[in-house]
Design an enzyme around this catalytic site. Sequence first.
Site, PDB file in Angstrom:
ATOM      1  N   GLU A 210      18.768  31.930  67.294  1.00 42.92           N
ATOM      2  CA  GLU A 210      17.885  32.730  68.135  1.00 42.92           C
ATOM      3  C   GLU A 210      17.770  34.146  67.580  1.00 42.92           C
ATOM      4  OE1 GLU A 210      19.404  30.842  72.427  1.00 42.92           O
ATOM      5  OE2 GLU A 210      19.809  32.924  71.875  1.00 42.92           O
ATOM      6  N   LYS A 212      18.406  37.878  67.857  1.00 43.31           N
ATOM      7  CA  LYS A 212      19.357  38.728  68.578  1.00 43.31           C
ATOM      8  C   LYS A 212      18.633  40.026  68.923  1.00 43.31           C
ATOM      9  CE  LYS A 212      23.966  40.668  68.643  1.00 43.31           C
ATOM     10  NZ  LYS A 212      23.513  41.804  69.475  1.00 43.31           N
ATOM     11  N   ARG A 373      34.520  35.725  74.897  1.00 43.15           N
ATOM     12  CA  ARG A 373      33.852  35.626  73.601  1.00 43.15           C
ATOM     13  C   ARG A 373      34.059  34.208  73.088  1.00 43.15           C
ATOM     14  NH1 ARG A 373      31.703  40.176  71.829  1.00 43.15           N
ATOM     15  NH2 ARG A 373      32.481  42.153  72.650  1.00 43.15           N
ATOM     16  N   LYS A 379      27.403  35.911  66.592  1.00 45.83           N
ATOM     17  CA  LYS A 379      26.352  36.890  66.300  1.00 45.83           C
ATOM     18  C   LYS A 379      26.425  37.252  64.823  1.00 45.83           C
ATOM     19  CE  LYS A 379      29.282  40.679  68.000  1.00 45.83           C
ATOM     20  NZ  LYS A 379      29.389  41.808  68.955  1.00 45.83           N
TER      21      LYS A 379
END
Length: 511
Positions: A210, A212, A373, A379
């Site tokens: 995706e 970010k 997390r 990420k």
Amino acid sequence: MLLDDIVQRSLAVAATRSRKKKVALLADLLAATPPEARLRVTAWLGGTLPQGKVGVGPATLYRTPPPPPSPTPSLTVDDLHAACDALGAISGPGAAAERRAQLDALLGAATEAEQRFIAGVLVGEVRQGALDGVLTLAIARAAGVPDTAVRRAAMLAGNLPEIARDAFTGGEAALSRYRLEVFRPIQPMLAQTAEDLDDAWVRVPSRVIEHKLDGARVQVHKDGARVRVYTRQLNDVTAAVPEVVERVAALPDRRLVLDGEVLALRPDGRPCPFQETMRRFGRRLDVAALREELPLSPFFFDCLLRGDVELLDAPLSARQAALDAALPPELCVSRFVADDRAAAERFVDDTLDRGHEGVMIKSLDGAYEAGDRGASWLKLKPTHTLDLVVLAAEWGSGRRRGWLSNLHLGARDGDGFVMLGKTFKGLTDETLAWQTEALQARERRREGHVVHVEPSLVVEIAFNELQESPRYPGGLALRFARVKGYRPDKAASEADTLAAVRRIFAKQRGG
């Protein structure tokens, strides 16, 4: 129960690096705490007040030295609770002076260790190296209930003191009553960091990639015509974002809980800098004027509830299917299922070309791990950035005279912070003026032209590389560091760790 009992145990927790010992120390304390005091003690250990904010912040606490401490402990848990009630009740003309007088009376009755503990509780900075995860395990052990039951209840309630009370009084049965409820926000799931696409490809075999977005994280709840918007800190900001409310209110589904980001876009569709978006969440807002000047666009990437179906434990593939069924494409974050490595690289390049800061790589099989997390979310930011804490600042010279300019930056290490370098680059005049006021309000002491501050402000720092440096205790220093922007949505406990910095350095060296 004496407050000193709590303070001494908190000091013991801070003195050990062992997570297991921290849990044991806190569990023993909670088990020994009288039932009527357990809720408030749990709140204090977590760095919060049962009363919420009582009008005492860093400016009130640190602008003047505290009164001389008491040589012997005498304050009780009830004394501190009553004092916080009284502080919160002060209002009207002369409130600041009365609040200062009552605070001095409280601190004057406290020992030196108690003064530090009280100050930490009042500003939400009890630094004992025991974050919510440790306290959650301690509650489970002390109450004799499964860890999983406490963790899930805490995730859904967002209130550890309340969970502690129920765990002790009703056990696992009492905790099982918690469900995802509309208009009761939960802690957002967070991501771990991937070093590069190769790293992410190995760690997340079944994946979706995706954009970010560098915006403000929001959780939006809808039930009929009513819509509420919450930040990642679970603050209600509905009034500040009417365009988000309108877009979600118009959706056909009656009940929704959505996770996403809002950000300001330029006329060409590229994102504005993060600090521009955050102007919409300031304290003094002319919402109508700001909406005209800086409209916000919402983009959602997860659906936690649709109708009467709770989706927290469902795989991401099912949650995204629910999202696609409930929202039009323009409200969803761009993504694609990444089976082909070359296509994934093209998606990363396209994301960066569009002005976004990187990509998210998520496991299609992963559940929603609220407040954690999770290993199923990674990420990837091709340029290095770290969220660091401001430890001190230096008065500027020349054109910057009268402003606090050069920032001393630290990474989180246990219950403290380790300095990694300084920077004055990337600061606009507006930011300089703001940080001068904000840092002076958090002042602890001065050494010449250096103002040392309470380590509570998080700032996002971009840098080219890390280098070995005997000058700093951590042995590393930032090279070509520059400020991307302050992160008022993050607490100091969410800053990057020294261990994470060392991993970046090892990767940089080919390790």
